[in-house]
Scaffold this active site. Structure first.
Site, PDB file in Angstrom:
ATOM      1  N   GLU A 193      -4.513  -3.779   1.049  1.00  0.00           N
ATOM      2  CA  GLU A 193      -4.297  -3.882   2.493  1.00  0.00           C
ATOM      3  C   GLU A 193      -4.913  -2.634   3.083  1.00  0.00           C
ATOM      4  OE1 GLU A 193      -0.586  -3.021   4.644  1.00  0.00           O
ATOM      5  OE2 GLU A 193      -2.489  -2.567   5.602  1.00  0.00           O
ATOM      6  N   CYS A 247      -0.382   0.528   9.898  1.00  0.00           N
ATOM      7  CA  CYS A 247      -1.520  -0.380   9.739  1.00  0.00           C
ATOM      8  C   CYS A 247      -1.570  -1.383  10.882  1.00  0.00           C
ATOM      9  CB  CYS A 247      -1.449  -1.067   8.391  1.00  0.00           C
ATOM     10  SG  CYS A 247       0.211  -1.359   7.847  1.00  0.00           S
TER      11      CYS A 247
HETATM   12  P1  NAP Z   1      -6.496   6.544   0.797  1.00  0.00           P
HETATM   13  O1  NAP Z   1      -7.414   7.686   0.920  1.00  0.00           O
HETATM   14  O2  NAP Z   1      -7.097   5.202   0.729  1.00  0.00           O
HETATM   15  O3  NAP Z   1      -5.599   6.804  -0.493  1.00  0.00           O
HETATM   16  C1  NAP Z   1      -4.644   5.856  -0.947  1.00  0.00           C
HETATM   17  C2  NAP Z   1      -4.592   5.905  -2.457  1.00  0.00           C
HETATM   18  O4  NAP Z   1      -5.803   5.386  -2.992  1.00  0.00           O
HETATM   19  C3  NAP Z   1      -4.465   7.312  -3.015  1.00  0.00           C
HETATM   20  O5  NAP Z   1      -3.675   7.257  -4.166  1.00  0.00           O
HETATM   21  C4  NAP Z   1      -5.876   7.675  -3.349  1.00  0.00           C
HETATM   22  O6  NAP Z   1      -5.996   8.657  -4.332  1.00  0.00           O
HETATM   23  C5  NAP Z   1      -6.443   6.351  -3.801  1.00  0.00           C
HETATM   24  N1  NAP Z   1      -7.896   6.301  -3.576  1.00  0.00           N
HETATM   25  C6  NAP Z   1      -8.540   6.654  -2.451  1.00  0.00           C
HETATM   26  N2  NAP Z   1      -9.865   6.480  -2.614  1.00  0.00           N
HETATM   27  C7  NAP Z   1     -10.040   6.005  -3.861  1.00  0.00           C
HETATM   28  C8  NAP Z   1     -11.184   5.654  -4.631  1.00  0.00           C
HETATM   29  N3  NAP Z   1     -12.410   5.729  -4.127  1.00  0.00           N
HETATM   30  N4  NAP Z   1     -10.993   5.217  -5.881  1.00  0.00           N
HETATM   31  C9  NAP Z   1      -9.754   5.128  -6.403  1.00  0.00           C
HETATM   32  N5  NAP Z   1      -8.628   5.462  -5.731  1.00  0.00           N
HETATM   33  C10 NAP Z   1      -8.776   5.891  -4.482  1.00  0.00           C
HETATM   34  O7  NAP Z   1      -5.447   6.508   1.964  1.00  0.00           O
HETATM   35  P2  NAP Z   1      -4.516   7.672   2.526  1.00  0.00           P
HETATM   36  O8  NAP Z   1      -4.570   8.863   1.657  1.00  0.00           O
HETATM   37  O9  NAP Z   1      -3.225   7.042   2.737  1.00  0.00           O
HETATM   38  O10 NAP Z   1      -5.086   7.982   3.951  1.00  0.00           O
HETATM   39  C11 NAP Z   1      -6.426   8.252   4.188  1.00  0.00           C
HETATM   40  C12 NAP Z   1      -6.925   7.320   5.243  1.00  0.00           C
HETATM   41  O11 NAP Z   1      -6.626   5.961   4.874  1.00  0.00           O
HETATM   42  C13 NAP Z   1      -6.275   7.448   6.598  1.00  0.00           C
HETATM   43  O12 NAP Z   1      -6.836   8.460   7.358  1.00  0.00           O
HETATM   44  C14 NAP Z   1      -6.517   6.078   7.166  1.00  0.00           C
HETATM   45  O13 NAP Z   1      -7.807   5.991   7.679  1.00  0.00           O
HETATM   46  C15 NAP Z   1      -6.403   5.158   6.009  1.00  0.00           C
HETATM   47  N6  NAP Z   1      -5.092   4.475   5.898  1.00  0.00           N
HETATM   48  C16 NAP Z   1      -4.970   3.229   6.378  1.00  0.00           C
HETATM   49  C17 NAP Z   1      -3.775   2.568   6.259  1.00  0.00           C
HETATM   50  C18 NAP Z   1      -3.615   1.199   6.763  1.00  0.00           C
HETATM   51  O14 NAP Z   1      -2.522   0.676   6.630  1.00  0.00           O
HETATM   52  N7  NAP Z   1      -4.605   0.575   7.315  1.00  0.00           N
HETATM   53  C19 NAP Z   1      -2.678   3.170   5.649  1.00  0.00           C
HETATM   54  C20 NAP Z   1      -2.821   4.450   5.148  1.00  0.00           C
HETATM   55  C21 NAP Z   1      -4.057   5.070   5.282  1.00  0.00           C
HETATM   56  P3  NAP Z   1      -6.381  10.165  -3.907  1.00  0.00           P
HETATM   57  O15 NAP Z   1      -5.114  10.755  -3.454  1.00  0.00           O
HETATM   58  O16 NAP Z   1      -6.971  10.816  -5.067  1.00  0.00           O
HETATM   59  O17 NAP Z   1      -7.372  10.040  -2.774  1.00  0.00           O
END
Ligand code: NAP
Length: 541
Positions: A282, A319
Site C-alpha cells: 500500500e 495514506c
Molecule cells: P519507506 O521509505 O517506504 O519505508 C518503509 C519500509 O520499507 C522501511 O522498512 C524501509 O526500510 C523499507 N524500504 C524502503 N525502501 C526500500 C527498498 N528500496 N527496498 C527494500 N525496502 C525498502 O516509507 P517511510 O519510511 O514510512 O516514509 C518515507 C516516505 O514514504 C514518506 O515520506 C512518504 O512519502 C511515504 N509514505 C507513504 C505512506 C502511505 O501510506 N502512502 C505511508 C508512510 C510513508 P529502510 O528503513 O531501510 O528505508
C-alpha cells in the site's frame, strides 16, 4: 543522523519486565543484532531515545524464516477457534502493557497521546475482529459439488474446495501507524488469522514500540501453545535485510505500507525470485475530493474549514490525507479557498514522524511551489521535524500535464484544481492515477452530476465517500483500503477490514478424496456448522 543527547523514557516509570532491551526476537528468543546501531528519535523533543538497537543480518533472516517454515505445518493445522484465541491473547497482552506502550509510541512518533491511545484500541480491535472472522468460518470458502456418478456422457467426481494459508508472510512495519500497521497491525493480524506464520521487519522509526509489541505477541504465542516460529521480529535496513527477507524462498507473501519507491522495489524483488510471490504493498495516494457546484454554493465556507481540519490532522501523515481538491471555478470555490486559507493560517506546525519524512515533505512542497500557485501556509515549524502546512492551486490542464502536481506529498500539503466546467472535472477524474479513496461533496441539486462522476471514480479508487473526509478508516467487514496502482500493488484486496485475510489464502480443490481424510470445513455432516456452497447454493447442512 546527529544524536545530540539521548533520553531513556522507559526507565522512570516502567517495571523491570517492561524495560526495553534493544533486541530482536527470533522464534521466541531475544537476539541482539550485530549490524548498524540505530536509536529511536523523539521528533517533538529533537532527542534520540535509548536503548540503542542493532540491525540484524542474513543469518538472522535465515533463522527467522527457517523457524517460520518449521512452524507452518503445526500452525496451519490449528483450528479456527485456537487461532481466534491466539489473536485474542495478543490483544490481551498488548492491553496489559498499554501504559508503557503508549508512552514509548508517543515519544518515538511525536503523535498525540490521544491518537496513540486510539491506535492501541484499533490494533486490539482488529485482532478481535479477525478472531470473530475465524469463528464465523466463511473465510474458509467451503464449497462442495456432490458427485454425479450417473451423469452422461461423463460422471462428475466429488469436488470440495476450501482456502488454506499461503505460508510464512513477511510484514514491513509502517512508520505512520506504529501500532495499527506495524508489528501486530492489520497485515500481521490477517496473516496470522489465515494460518500463516509472520516475520516482521520493524520500522526504524519506532524500534521500542516494536520491541514491546513483539514481546506481547511472543508471550501470546507461548500462552496459546503455538509453535515458537509463528512469530519473529527483525530490525534491519530495507535494501539489505528487507530484500533478504522478501527473497527468502520460505517466505510466501509480503505485506507492506510505505513509499512508492519502497513498495515497487519489494514487488520487483518478489517477482524476480525463482518462485515469484505476491506483494501487497500500500503505497501512494493523493485522495481526490470532488466538491460539486450545489455543495460549494451552499457550504463553501464550512467545507473549506473542514477540509483543513482533515488535511492537518496528524501532520497529514495518513495514506488517506486529502491531497487534491477538484471543483468548478466560481464564487463557491472562492469561498472554499478563502475559508481554507484562513483555517490553515491558524494550523500549528505539529511534528512529523522522523527528520527524513519531514525533509521529504519539505522537498515535496518545494516541488509544488515551482509548479502551482501558493494559496496559503500553516504556522511555521519551530523544529526540524515540524510540518509547515501548505495549500496550492492550479488549473486542470496544468494538473493533467504535470507529474510533479500529481505526486503524493506525504504531510499536510494539498492542491486545489480549478476546473472550467464539469467536462474538465471528468477529465481530471479520468486522468488521475489509482487512489485509496475518492470523496464527493454533493447536495441534492448535485445528484445528476454525481451520477456521472461515480462510475469514473469506481475505476480509480478502492473507497468512494459521499460527504465527510477520507482520513479515518473504519476497521470492519465492508471496508476497502486498497485501490488500483500506485495506491496498491494489487487492487484485488484490502489491507484494512476483515477481507484482508483473503490476501494470505489460496483455494485448494479436493477431488474424490476419501471421506476420512477430508478437512472438517468440507467434511460430510458439516461438523464446523459452516455456511457452505453445496451444488452452488449456500447451505448450513
Ligand atoms: P519507506 O521509505 O517506504 O519505508 C518503509 C519500509 O520499507 C522501511 O522498512 C524501509 O526500510 C523499507 N524500504 C524502503 N525502501 C526500500 C527498498 N528500496 N527496498 C527494500 N525496502 C525498502 O516509507 P517511510 O519510511 O514510512 O516514509 C518515507 C516516505 O514514504 C514518506 O515520506 C512518504 O512519502 C511515504 N509514505 C507513504 C505512506 C502511505 O501510506 N502512502 C505511508 C508512510 C510513508 P529502510 O528503513 O531501510 O528505508
Amino acid at each position: 543522523m546527529d544524536m545530540p543527547h539521548t533520553v531513556d523514557v522507559m526507565t522512570a516509570t516502567i517495571p523491570e519486565t517492561h524495560r526495553l532491551t534493544g533486541q530482536m526476537i527470533i522464534a521466541g528468543t531475544p537476539v541482539r543484532g550485530t549490524g548498524t546501531q540505530i536509536h529511536a528519535f523523539d521528533p517533538a523533543a529533537g532527542a534520540a531515545l535509548d536503548p540503542p538497537y542493532h540491525h540484524g543480518d542474513a543469518g538472522n533472516v535465515d533463522a527467522a524464516c527457517a523457524a517460520a517454515a518449521d512452524a507452518f505445518g503445526t500452525y496451519r493445522a490449528t483450528t479456527s477457534d485456537q487461532r481466534a484465541r491466539f489473536l485474542e491473547a495478543i490483544a490481551g497482552q498488548i492491553e496489559a502493557i498499554s501504559e508503557p506502550l503508549i508512552a514509548r509510541a508517543v515519544a518515538e512518533t511525536g503523535l498525540p497521546q490521544a491518537r496513540i491511545t486510539g491506535e492501541v484500541g484499533r490494533t486490539t480491535g482488529q485482532l478481535r475482529l479477525f478472531a470473530e472472522v475465524l469463528r464465523e468460518g466463511s473465510y474458509q470458502g467451503a464449497r462442495i459439488d456432490t458427485a454425479l456418478p450417473d451423469r452422461s456422457p461423463l460422471p462428475r467426481p466429488d469436488l470440495r474446495q476450501r482456502f488454506i494459508g499461503l505460508g510464512p508472510v513477511a510484514v514491513f512495519g509502517a512508520s505512520n501507524f506504529p501500532l495499527a500497521f506495524s508489528v501486530a497491525g492489520g497485515d500481521t493480524a490477517s496473516a496470522l488469522a489465515a494460518g500463516c506464520p509472520v516475520v516482521v521487519k520493524a520500522h526504524d522509526a519506532h524500534p521500542g514500540t516494536s520491541e514491546l509489541v513483539g514481546r506481547a505477541v511472543t508471550a501470546a504465542v507461548a500462552e496459546s501453545g503455538m509453535p515458537a516460529g509463528t512469530f519473529s521480529l527483525l530490525f534491519g535496513s530495507g535494501a539489505g535485510l528487507g530484500i533478504a527477507l522478501v527473497t527468502d524462498p520460505r517466505i510466501k507473501a509480503v505485506g507492506f505500507t510505505g513509499s512508492r519507491s519502497g513498495g515497487t522495489a519489494l514487488v520487483a524483488a518478489a517477482a524476480a525470485r525463482p518462485e515469484p510471490i505476491p506483494v501487497y504493498a500500500e503505497m501512494s495516494s493523493i485522495n481526490p475530493v470532488f466538491v460539486l457546484d450545489g455543495a460549494l454554493a451552499g457550504r463553501g465556507n464550512e467545507l473549506g474549514r473542514a477540509f483543513v481540519a482533515s488535511l492537518t490532522m496528524g501532520s497529514g501523515q495518513f495514506c488517506t490525507n486529502p491531497g487534491l481538491v477538484i471543483a468548478v471555478d466560481g464564487p463557491g470555490l472562492d469561498a472554499f479557498v478563502a475559508a481554507a486559507r484562513e483555517a490553515l493560517a491558524q494550523a500549528p506546525a505539529t511534528p512529523m514522524l522522523t527528520p527524513a519524512i519531514a525533509r521529504s515533505y519539505a522537498e515535496g512542497v518545494t516541488a509544488l511551489s515551482g509548479a502551482a500557485e501558493l494559496v496559503g501556509r500553516g504556522q511555521d515549524a519551530s523544529n526540524e521535524c515540524g510540518c509547515h502546512a501548505a495549500l496550492f492551486t492550479t488549473d486542470a490542464e496544468s494538473f493533467l500535464n504535470s507529474e510533479a502536481l500529481q505526486a503524493e506529498v506525504f504531510g499536510s500539503s494539498s492542491l486545489i484544481v480549478r476546473c472550467a466546467d464539469a467536462a474538465e472535472m471528468h477529465a481530471v477524474a479520468d486522468g488521475i492515477e489509482g487512489q485509496l479513496t475518492a470523496t464527493v461533496h454533493a447536495d441534492d441539486s448535485d445528484l445528476d452530476a454525481a451520477a456521472e462522476l461515480l462510475p469514473r471514480l469506481e475505476l480509480k479508487a478502492g473507497r468512494i465517500l459521499f460527504g465527510g473526509w477520507p482520513t479515518g478508516v473504519e476497521v470492519s467487514h465492508a471496508m476497502v483500503h486498497g485501490g488500483p496502482f500506485p495506491a496498491t500493488s494489487d487492487s484485488r484486496s484490502t489491507s484494512v477490514g476483515s477481507r484482508a485475510i483473503e490476501r494470505f489464502l489460496r483455494p485448494v480443490c479436493y477431488q474424490n478424496v476419501p471421506k476420512s481424510l477430508l478437512p472438517s470445513a468440507i467434511a460430510d455432516g458439516n461438523p464446523d456448522h459452516l455456511w457452505r456452497r453445496i451444488d452452488g447454493r449456500l447451505s448450513q447442512d
